[in-house]
Design an enzyme around this catalytic site. Structure first.
Site, PDB file in Angstrom:
ATOM      1  N   GLY A   1      -9.948   3.500   5.372  1.00 36.38           N
ATOM      2  CA  GLY A   1      -9.515   5.047   5.356  1.00 36.38           C
ATOM      3  C   GLY A   1      -8.321   5.524   5.860  1.00 36.38           C
ATOM      4  CG  PHE A   2      -7.806   6.929   8.514  1.00 34.83           C
ATOM      5  CD1 PHE A   2      -8.921   6.399   8.800  1.00 34.83           C
ATOM      6  CD2 PHE A   2      -7.163   8.116   8.348  1.00 34.83           C
ATOM      7  CE1 PHE A   2      -9.744   7.683   8.702  1.00 34.83           C
ATOM      8  CE2 PHE A   2      -8.059   8.998   8.398  1.00 34.83           C
ATOM      9  CZ  PHE A   2      -9.290   9.004   8.640  1.00 34.83           C
TER      10      PHE A   2
ATOM     11  N   GLY B   1      -2.101   2.055   9.207  1.00 31.99           N
ATOM     12  CA  GLY B   1      -1.786   2.108  10.615  1.00 31.99           C
ATOM     13  C   GLY B   1      -2.720   1.645  11.745  1.00 31.99           C
TER      14      GLY B   1
ATOM     15  N   GLY C   1       0.987  -1.976   4.483  1.00 31.86           N
ATOM     16  CA  GLY C   1       1.635  -0.748   4.393  1.00 31.86           C
ATOM     17  C   GLY C   1       2.499  -0.125   5.521  1.00 31.86           C
ATOM     18  CB  SER C   2       2.223   0.497   8.986  1.00 34.14           C
ATOM     19  OG  SER C   2       1.047   1.176   8.810  1.00 34.14           O
TER      20      SER C   2
ATOM     21  CG  ASP D   1      -5.752  -3.154   2.462  1.00 32.48           C
ATOM     22  OD1 ASP D   1      -6.210  -2.676   1.602  1.00 32.48           O
ATOM     23  OD2 ASP D   1      -5.014  -2.957   3.383  1.00 32.48           O
ATOM     24  N   GLY D   2      -5.138  -4.395   5.777  1.00 33.11           N
ATOM     25  CA  GLY D   2      -5.058  -3.898   6.802  1.00 33.11           C
ATOM     26  C   GLY D   2      -4.584  -4.451   8.134  1.00 33.11           C
TER      27      GLY D   2
ATOM     28  CG  ASP E   1      -4.267   2.538  -0.010  1.00 31.58           C
ATOM     29  OD1 ASP E   1      -2.843   2.463  -0.385  1.00 31.58           O
ATOM     30  OD2 ASP E   1      -4.633   1.513   0.545  1.00 31.58           O
TER      31      ASP E   1
ATOM     32  CB  SER F   1      -0.887   0.084   1.311  1.00 29.15           C
ATOM     33  OG  SER F   1      -1.305   1.309   1.477  1.00 29.15           O
TER      34      SER F   1
HETATM   35  C1  DX5 Z   1      -7.079   1.153   4.656  1.00 30.00           C
HETATM   36  C2  DX5 Z   1      -5.983   0.940   3.638  1.00 30.00           C
HETATM   37  C3  DX5 Z   1      -4.827   0.361   4.571  1.00 30.00           C
HETATM   38  C4  DX5 Z   1      -3.614   0.252   3.848  1.00 30.00           C
HETATM   39  C5  DX5 Z   1      -2.594  -0.575   4.565  1.00 30.00           C
HETATM   40  O1  DX5 Z   1      -8.295   1.732   4.010  1.00 30.00           O
HETATM   41  O2  DX5 Z   1      -6.366   0.317   2.640  1.00 30.00           O
HETATM   42  O3  DX5 Z   1      -5.278  -0.768   4.945  1.00 30.00           O
HETATM   43  O4  DX5 Z   1      -3.865  -0.306   2.596  1.00 30.00           O
HETATM   44  O5  DX5 Z   1      -2.335  -0.190   5.835  1.00 30.00           O
HETATM   45  P1  DX5 Z   1      -1.607  -0.738   6.883  1.00 30.00           P
HETATM   46  O6  DX5 Z   1      -0.793  -1.796   6.649  1.00 30.00           O
HETATM   47  O7  DX5 Z   1      -0.846   0.282   7.262  1.00 30.00           O
HETATM   48  O8  DX5 Z   1      -2.663  -1.087   7.991  1.00 30.00           O
END
Ligand code: DX5
Length: 231
Positions: free
Chosen positions: A148-149, A151, A203-204, A181-182, A41, A14
């Protein structure tokens, strides 16, 4: 579970945690790290309480790397702009089931544009929401956070949904990538893999942590492989 899935879990990066003032540099680092695909994203401030970027930003980075792009459309009405993500260089266009009034038609249009289809399910959305469109689905994205975010913490109660998706895909003999994802990191990827996911969006956990991005990528892939073997 096909043998190939046991040997090579796919890692998707991400771009949400990337340096938005130097995206070209970060996408090149992602490719060098051995990541399989990049997830853009896309957020519109309506479907989710955040705004990120449009197709021009994706297009500006297309030539910087060779790995595939997937557009994760966290937008309230994806239909009017579907072609723009494909023209920007995305080989997969992921729409949210919750955002599509006519999901079957939307997926058909993505295929007509020459791209592969993805359907994302928010944590509260049951798998049944896609039961009648799996024949039009190339990638099923089970959200393990509320979108939406970056982390956020992994929602482990999604694992039964992942397992049910894996069972339905295998029962029907469908060629669908099952992606999560997430909150995916070293402490959670094994559980998602053991539940049946074979594609992992992070992502993180890729952009921060011990070592280099390449080392973090290898560690995540190895941990996912251990989880897949447990199935
Ligand atoms: C949420 C995003 C996140 C991102 C991954 O809307 O789609 O899930 O891709 O973020 P981390 O890996 O930091 O949870």
């Amino acid at each position: 579970m096909a043998l190939t899935a046991l040997s090579h879990p796919k890692l998707v990066a991400s771009v949400l945690p990337a340096d938005f003032s130097a995206l070209g540099h970060d996408v090149e680092e992602i490719e060098r790290a051995g990541i399989d695909r990049i997830q853009w994203d896309v957020m519109d401030g309506r479907f989710v309480p955040n705004i990120t970027f449009g197709p021009d930003v994706i297009a500006a980075n297309r030539a910087r790397v060779s790995i595939g792009f997937e557009a994760h459309l966290m937008v309230a009405d994806p239909d009017p702009m579907l072609h723009l993500w494909v023209e920007a260089g995305c080989e997969i266009v992921i729409v949210h089931a919750e955002a599509c009034r006519h999901l079957h038609r939307t997926l058909s249009r993505i295929r007509d544009l020459g791209a592969r289809t993805g359907v994302a399910l928010n944590p509260a959305t049951p798998l049944d929401a896609v039961a009648n469109v799996l024949d039009l689905t190339d990638l099923l994205l089970v959200m393990t956070v509320n979108p939406g975010f970056g982390g956020q913490s992994y929602i482990a109660t999604m694992e039964p949904k992942i397992s049910a998706a894996r069972a339905e895909i295998d029962r029907r003999g469908l060629d669908i990538e099952l992606e999560v994802d997430g909150g995916i990191g070293l402490g959670t990827i094994s559980g998602a893999a053991a539940a049946g996911a074979t594609v992992f969006c992070a992502g993180s956990a890729l952009f921060s942590g011990d070592g280099t991005m390449a080392e973090r990528t290898s560690a995540l892939r190895a941990t996912a492989t251990e989880g897949l073997v447990l199935q």
